[in-house]
Motif scaffolding. Structure first.
Motif, PDB file in Angstrom:
ATOM      1  N   PHE A 106     -22.380   9.137  -2.313  1.00  7.29           N
ATOM      2  CA  PHE A 106     -22.665   8.912  -0.893  1.00  7.29           C
ATOM      3  C   PHE A 106     -22.368   7.452  -0.572  1.00  7.29           C
ATOM      4  O   PHE A 106     -23.255   6.638  -0.344  1.00  7.29           O
ATOM      5  CB  PHE A 106     -24.121   9.273  -0.582  1.00  7.29           C
ATOM      6  CG  PHE A 106     -24.428   9.352   0.889  1.00  7.29           C
ATOM      7  CD1 PHE A 106     -23.669  10.127   1.749  1.00  7.29           C
ATOM      8  CD2 PHE A 106     -25.497   8.649   1.422  1.00  7.29           C
ATOM      9  CE1 PHE A 106     -23.955  10.201   3.100  1.00  7.29           C
ATOM     10  CE2 PHE A 106     -25.803   8.714   2.778  1.00  7.29           C
ATOM     11  CZ  PHE A 106     -25.025   9.494   3.611  1.00  7.29           C
ATOM     12  N   LYS A 107     -21.073   7.129  -0.600  1.00  8.21           N
ATOM     13  CA  LYS A 107     -20.623   5.767  -0.312  1.00  8.21           C
ATOM     14  C   LYS A 107     -19.152   5.796   0.055  1.00  8.21           C
ATOM     15  O   LYS A 107     -18.433   6.754  -0.238  1.00  8.21           O
ATOM     16  CB  LYS A 107     -20.840   4.832  -1.506  1.00  8.21           C
ATOM     17  CG  LYS A 107     -19.918   5.062  -2.696  1.00  8.21           C
ATOM     18  CD  LYS A 107     -20.142   3.982  -3.742  1.00  8.21           C
ATOM     19  CE  LYS A 107     -19.129   4.020  -4.869  1.00  8.21           C
ATOM     20  NZ  LYS A 107     -19.247   5.185  -5.745  1.00  8.21           N
ATOM     21  N   GLU A 108     -18.704   4.724   0.717  1.00  6.97           N
ATOM     22  CA  GLU A 108     -17.302   4.487   1.002  1.00  6.97           C
ATOM     23  C   GLU A 108     -16.937   3.135   0.415  1.00  6.97           C
ATOM     24  O   GLU A 108     -17.827   2.343   0.065  1.00  6.97           O
ATOM     25  CB  GLU A 108     -17.035   4.513   2.510  1.00  6.97           C
ATOM     26  CG  GLU A 108     -17.830   3.465   3.286  1.00  6.97           C
ATOM     27  CD  GLU A 108     -17.613   3.531   4.788  1.00  6.97           C
ATOM     28  OE1 GLU A 108     -16.557   4.026   5.220  1.00  6.97           O
ATOM     29  OE2 GLU A 108     -18.511   3.079   5.526  1.00  6.97           O
ATOM     30  N   GLY A 109     -15.642   2.855   0.319  1.00  4.75           N
ATOM     31  CA  GLY A 109     -15.319   1.572  -0.278  1.00  4.75           C
ATOM     32  C   GLY A 109     -13.849   1.231  -0.240  1.00  4.75           C
ATOM     33  O   GLY A 109     -13.005   2.018   0.196  1.00  4.75           O
ATOM     34  N   ILE A 110     -13.560   0.015  -0.706  1.00  4.81           N
ATOM     35  CA  ILE A 110     -12.190  -0.475  -0.834  1.00  4.81           C
ATOM     36  C   ILE A 110     -11.992  -0.978  -2.257  1.00  4.81           C
ATOM     37  O   ILE A 110     -12.835  -1.706  -2.794  1.00  4.81           O
ATOM     38  CB  ILE A 110     -11.865  -1.627   0.133  1.00  4.81           C
ATOM     39  CG1 ILE A 110     -12.551  -1.453   1.489  1.00  4.81           C
ATOM     40  CG2 ILE A 110     -10.364  -1.770   0.305  1.00  4.81           C
ATOM     41  CD1 ILE A 110     -12.373  -2.642   2.410  1.00  4.81           C
ATOM     42  N   TYR A 111     -10.871  -0.594  -2.866  1.00  3.99           N
ATOM     43  CA  TYR A 111     -10.497  -1.053  -4.196  1.00  3.99           C
ATOM     44  C   TYR A 111      -9.506  -2.208  -4.083  1.00  3.99           C
ATOM     45  O   TYR A 111      -8.531  -2.125  -3.343  1.00  3.99           O
ATOM     46  CB  TYR A 111      -9.834   0.081  -4.988  1.00  3.99           C
ATOM     47  CG  TYR A 111     -10.790   0.994  -5.710  1.00  3.99           C
ATOM     48  CD1 TYR A 111     -11.999   1.380  -5.148  1.00  3.99           C
ATOM     49  CD2 TYR A 111     -10.466   1.490  -6.963  1.00  3.99           C
ATOM     50  CE1 TYR A 111     -12.864   2.220  -5.815  1.00  3.99           C
ATOM     51  CE2 TYR A 111     -11.321   2.346  -7.643  1.00  3.99           C
ATOM     52  CZ  TYR A 111     -12.513   2.705  -7.071  1.00  3.99           C
ATOM     53  OH  TYR A 111     -13.369   3.549  -7.746  1.00  3.99           O
ATOM     54  N   PHE A 112      -9.770  -3.253  -4.856  1.00  4.73           N
ATOM     55  CA  PHE A 112      -8.871  -4.396  -4.949  1.00  4.73           C
ATOM     56  C   PHE A 112      -8.625  -4.737  -6.417  1.00  4.73           C
ATOM     57  O   PHE A 112      -9.292  -4.227  -7.317  1.00  4.73           O
ATOM     58  CB  PHE A 112      -9.479  -5.640  -4.279  1.00  4.73           C
ATOM     59  CG  PHE A 112      -9.788  -5.487  -2.824  1.00  4.73           C
ATOM     60  CD1 PHE A 112      -8.796  -5.599  -1.867  1.00  4.73           C
ATOM     61  CD2 PHE A 112     -11.092  -5.238  -2.400  1.00  4.73           C
ATOM     62  CE1 PHE A 112      -9.077  -5.458  -0.514  1.00  4.73           C
ATOM     63  CE2 PHE A 112     -11.391  -5.104  -1.053  1.00  4.73           C
ATOM     64  CZ  PHE A 112     -10.384  -5.212  -0.114  1.00  4.73           C
ATOM     65  N   GLY A 113      -7.680  -5.628  -6.645  1.00  2.31           N
ATOM     66  CA  GLY A 113      -7.421  -6.145  -7.980  1.00  2.31           C
ATOM     67  C   GLY A 113      -6.672  -7.448  -7.883  1.00  2.31           C
ATOM     68  O   GLY A 113      -6.475  -7.996  -6.790  1.00  2.31           O
ATOM     69  N   ALA A 114      -6.228  -7.961  -9.016  1.00  2.00           N
ATOM     70  CA  ALA A 114      -5.416  -9.176  -9.003  1.00  2.00           C
ATOM     71  C   ALA A 114      -4.152  -8.930  -8.180  1.00  2.00           C
ATOM     72  O   ALA A 114      -3.501  -7.895  -8.313  1.00  2.00           O
ATOM     73  CB  ALA A 114      -5.058  -9.584 -10.424  1.00  2.00           C
ATOM     74  N   GLU A 115      -3.812  -9.863  -7.301  1.00  2.00           N
ATOM     75  CA  GLU A 115      -2.665  -9.713  -6.406  1.00  2.00           C
ATOM     76  C   GLU A 115      -1.376 -10.045  -7.161  1.00  2.00           C
ATOM     77  O   GLU A 115      -1.153 -11.193  -7.568  1.00  2.00           O
ATOM     78  CB  GLU A 115      -2.840 -10.631  -5.201  1.00  2.00           C
ATOM     79  CG  GLU A 115      -1.712 -10.568  -4.186  1.00  2.00           C
ATOM     80  CD  GLU A 115      -1.803  -9.358  -3.259  1.00  2.00           C
ATOM     81  OE1 GLU A 115      -1.016  -9.298  -2.300  1.00  2.00           O
ATOM     82  OE2 GLU A 115      -2.665  -8.485  -3.498  1.00  2.00           O
ATOM     83  N   LEU A 116      -0.549  -9.034  -7.366  1.00  2.00           N
ATOM     84  CA  LEU A 116       0.721  -9.210  -8.074  1.00  2.00           C
ATOM     85  C   LEU A 116       1.871  -8.788  -7.171  1.00  2.00           C
ATOM     86  O   LEU A 116       1.842  -7.714  -6.573  1.00  2.00           O
ATOM     87  CB  LEU A 116       0.750  -8.379  -9.357  1.00  2.00           C
ATOM     88  CG  LEU A 116      -0.333  -8.674 -10.400  1.00  2.00           C
ATOM     89  CD1 LEU A 116      -0.175  -7.749 -11.596  1.00  2.00           C
ATOM     90  CD2 LEU A 116      -0.296 -10.130 -10.839  1.00  2.00           C
ATOM     91  N   GLU A 117       2.895  -9.619  -7.084  1.00  2.00           N
ATOM     92  CA  GLU A 117       4.044  -9.332  -6.240  1.00  2.00           C
ATOM     93  C   GLU A 117       4.905  -8.225  -6.851  1.00  2.00           C
ATOM     94  O   GLU A 117       4.805  -7.925  -8.048  1.00  2.00           O
ATOM     95  CB  GLU A 117       4.883 -10.601  -6.051  1.00  2.00           C
ATOM     96  CG  GLU A 117       4.145 -11.745  -5.379  1.00  2.00           C
ATOM     97  CD  GLU A 117       3.737 -11.422  -3.949  1.00  2.00           C
ATOM     98  OE1 GLU A 117       4.429 -10.597  -3.302  1.00  2.00           O
ATOM     99  OE2 GLU A 117       2.729 -11.978  -3.485  1.00  2.00           O
ATOM    100  N   GLU A 118       5.777  -7.655  -6.040  1.00  2.00           N
ATOM    101  CA  GLU A 118       6.629  -6.560  -6.493  1.00  2.00           C
ATOM    102  C   GLU A 118       7.551  -6.989  -7.629  1.00  2.00           C
ATOM    103  O   GLU A 118       7.974  -6.163  -8.455  1.00  2.00           O
ATOM    104  CB  GLU A 118       7.476  -6.034  -5.317  1.00  2.00           C
ATOM    105  CG  GLU A 118       6.668  -5.427  -4.179  1.00  2.00           C
ATOM    106  CD  GLU A 118       5.896  -4.197  -4.605  1.00  2.00           C
ATOM    107  OE1 GLU A 118       6.391  -3.462  -5.496  1.00  2.00           O
ATOM    108  OE2 GLU A 118       4.799  -3.957  -4.064  1.00  2.00           O
ATOM    109  N   GLU A 119       7.863  -8.294  -7.692  1.00  2.00           N
ATOM    110  CA  GLU A 119       8.783  -8.787  -8.715  1.00  2.00           C
ATOM    111  C   GLU A 119       8.096  -9.028 -10.060  1.00  2.00           C
ATOM    112  O   GLU A 119       8.771  -9.322 -11.055  1.00  2.00           O
ATOM    113  CB  GLU A 119       9.440 -10.093  -8.249  1.00  2.00           C
ATOM    114  CG  GLU A 119      10.354  -9.938  -7.038  1.00  2.00           C
ATOM    115  CD  GLU A 119       9.577  -9.781  -5.727  1.00  2.00           C
ATOM    116  OE1 GLU A 119       8.375 -10.169  -5.701  1.00  2.00           O
ATOM    117  OE2 GLU A 119      10.153  -9.250  -4.763  1.00  2.00           O
ATOM    118  N   HIS A 120       6.773  -8.920 -10.095  1.00  2.00           N
ATOM    119  CA  HIS A 120       6.049  -9.149 -11.351  1.00  2.00           C
ATOM    120  C   HIS A 120       6.496  -8.117 -12.394  1.00  2.00           C
ATOM    121  O   HIS A 120       6.686  -6.943 -12.086  1.00  2.00           O
ATOM    122  CB  HIS A 120       4.548  -9.044 -11.109  1.00  2.00           C
ATOM    123  CG  HIS A 120       3.721  -9.579 -12.236  1.00  2.00           C
ATOM    124  ND1 HIS A 120       3.513  -8.891 -13.411  1.00  2.00           N
ATOM    125  CD2 HIS A 120       3.031 -10.751 -12.367  1.00  2.00           C
ATOM    126  CE1 HIS A 120       2.740  -9.590 -14.218  1.00  2.00           C
ATOM    127  NE2 HIS A 120       2.438 -10.727 -13.607  1.00  2.00           N
TER     128      HIS A 120
END
Length: 353
Positions: A112-126
């Motif tokens: 019974f929750k909502e949310g947003i998932y994030f992580g380390a920001e990596l560019e498409e060229e990584h």
């Protein structure tokens, strides 16, 4: 130095530890080895008795935390259609984005929750992104809330630094070199960050209240949790379920399955759960500081420590000590059960072990 640790023999109160000497030492600001030894001893006791502890004196900017909470409130106050503009299905293999209430499962039951998932920001060229490695890539941010992206990324950076500091303290608590985990597992950690919103309690009866998230353990080595002032977190201690109420200026830390495995059960990954019993929304901000995705997790050679296999006692009846493989393999086996529909459409068709 002020030590705020509380340890009760009935295991009814989670310890509070002032880690400022550890923060100063890692930052080369002059703490003595003795000060850090005191902190390490407290961490050792907390990890053995509870698997959980509060930290204060961590140095994470309070204004940054307040900004993060304020922007998160703005996001979750929007209608579902607007929030779905950054839905997880758009995040692809990076496994990022928003999910609505009921879309995440714990032990097969909707949370019974909502949310947003994030992580380390990596560019498409990584290189890792180009290789198609799951859990790596770019985040999804709401375009209609100014400073949301900048605030989240700054918070992730601050918490990553704190994670390195705490893992050094955990290493010292085990009688290891402070760089033990960084040298083997977390020099390039897998960073997973969540913002969860638990809706108000729909029932006047506590016994009928829905679980925001049911009993579970975390997967990696260390979780650092910021929670708002509402409360609702419960921890399964040696004396039963106890509350972990909000303490101003603190974070709640707990160890995960991989540290349980590394320490051969000396430090247990402790079950916990959440139930929002209030008439207000509850925000929480769990930050997972985990081993590198591709590293193989192995037991630490500890003197006179026998494997303490808790398979029969665990909530999922699974043994972390029987696992063999990389952390990424362990993690994917778990998250595929959290979002089974997303797993079938995103991960399995493109990822083979």
């Amino acid at each position: 130095m002020t030590i705020l640790q509380v340890v009760d023999k009935d295991f009814s109160h989670i310890p509070v530890i002032d880690i400022s000497p550890l923060v100063s030492k890692i930052g080369n600001s002059g703490s003595t080895a003795q000060d850090c030894y005191v902190v390490a001893t407290q961490i050792e006791q907390a990890c053995q008795d509870y698997g959980f502890f509060y930290i204060v004196g961590h140095g994470v900017d309070e204004q940054l935390q307040e900004q993060l909470e304020h922007l998160s409130q703005q996001f979750f106050a929007q209608d579902v259609e607007t929030k779905l503009q950054i839905r997880m299905a758009l995040g692809g293999r990076a496994w990022r984005g928003y999910f609505p209430v009921g879309n995440e499962l714990t032990s097969g039951r909707p949370d019974f929750k909502e949310g947003i998932y994030f992580g380390a920001e990596l560019e498409e060229e990584h290189l890792l992104v180009k290789a198609g490695l799951p859990m790596h890539g770019r985040n999804l941010f709401p375009s209609n809330i100014p400073q949301f992206r900048e605030t989240v990324l700054e918070y992730i950076e601050s918490m990553t630094k704190l994670g390195h500091t705490l893992m050094a303290g955990i290493a010292l608590s085990l009688g290891l070199e402070e760089s033990y985990f960084a040298d083997r597992y977390t020099k390039d950690p897998l960073i997973l960050f969540r913002i969860f919103n638990y809706p108000p309690n729909p029932s006047t009866s506590k016994t009928k209240s829905r679980w925001g998230v049911g009993e579970h353990t975390d997967y990696g080595v260390l979780t650092i949790l910021k929670q708002d002032g509402v409360g609702g977190l419960q921890v399964k201690s040696k004396s039963g379920w106890i509350d972990a109420p909000p303490i101003p200026g603190s974070f709640v830390c707990n160890i995960g399955d991989m540290l349980d495995r590394m320490t051969q059960g000396l430090y247990r990954s402790t079950p916990h759960r959440v139930q929002n019993r209030s008439r207000s929304n509850r925000l929480s901000f769990p930050f997972f500081f985990d081993p590198n995705f591709n590293v193989e997790v192995k037991p630490i050679e500890l003197n006179e420590i026998a494997v303490n296999d808790d398979k029969s006692d665990r909530w999922d009846k699974a043994s972390v000590h029987e696992f063999r493989g990389t952390y990424g393999e362990y993690l994917l086996s778990k998250v595929s059960k959290v979002f089974p529909e997303l797993d079938q459409t995103v991960l399995k068709p493109r990822f083979s072990r």
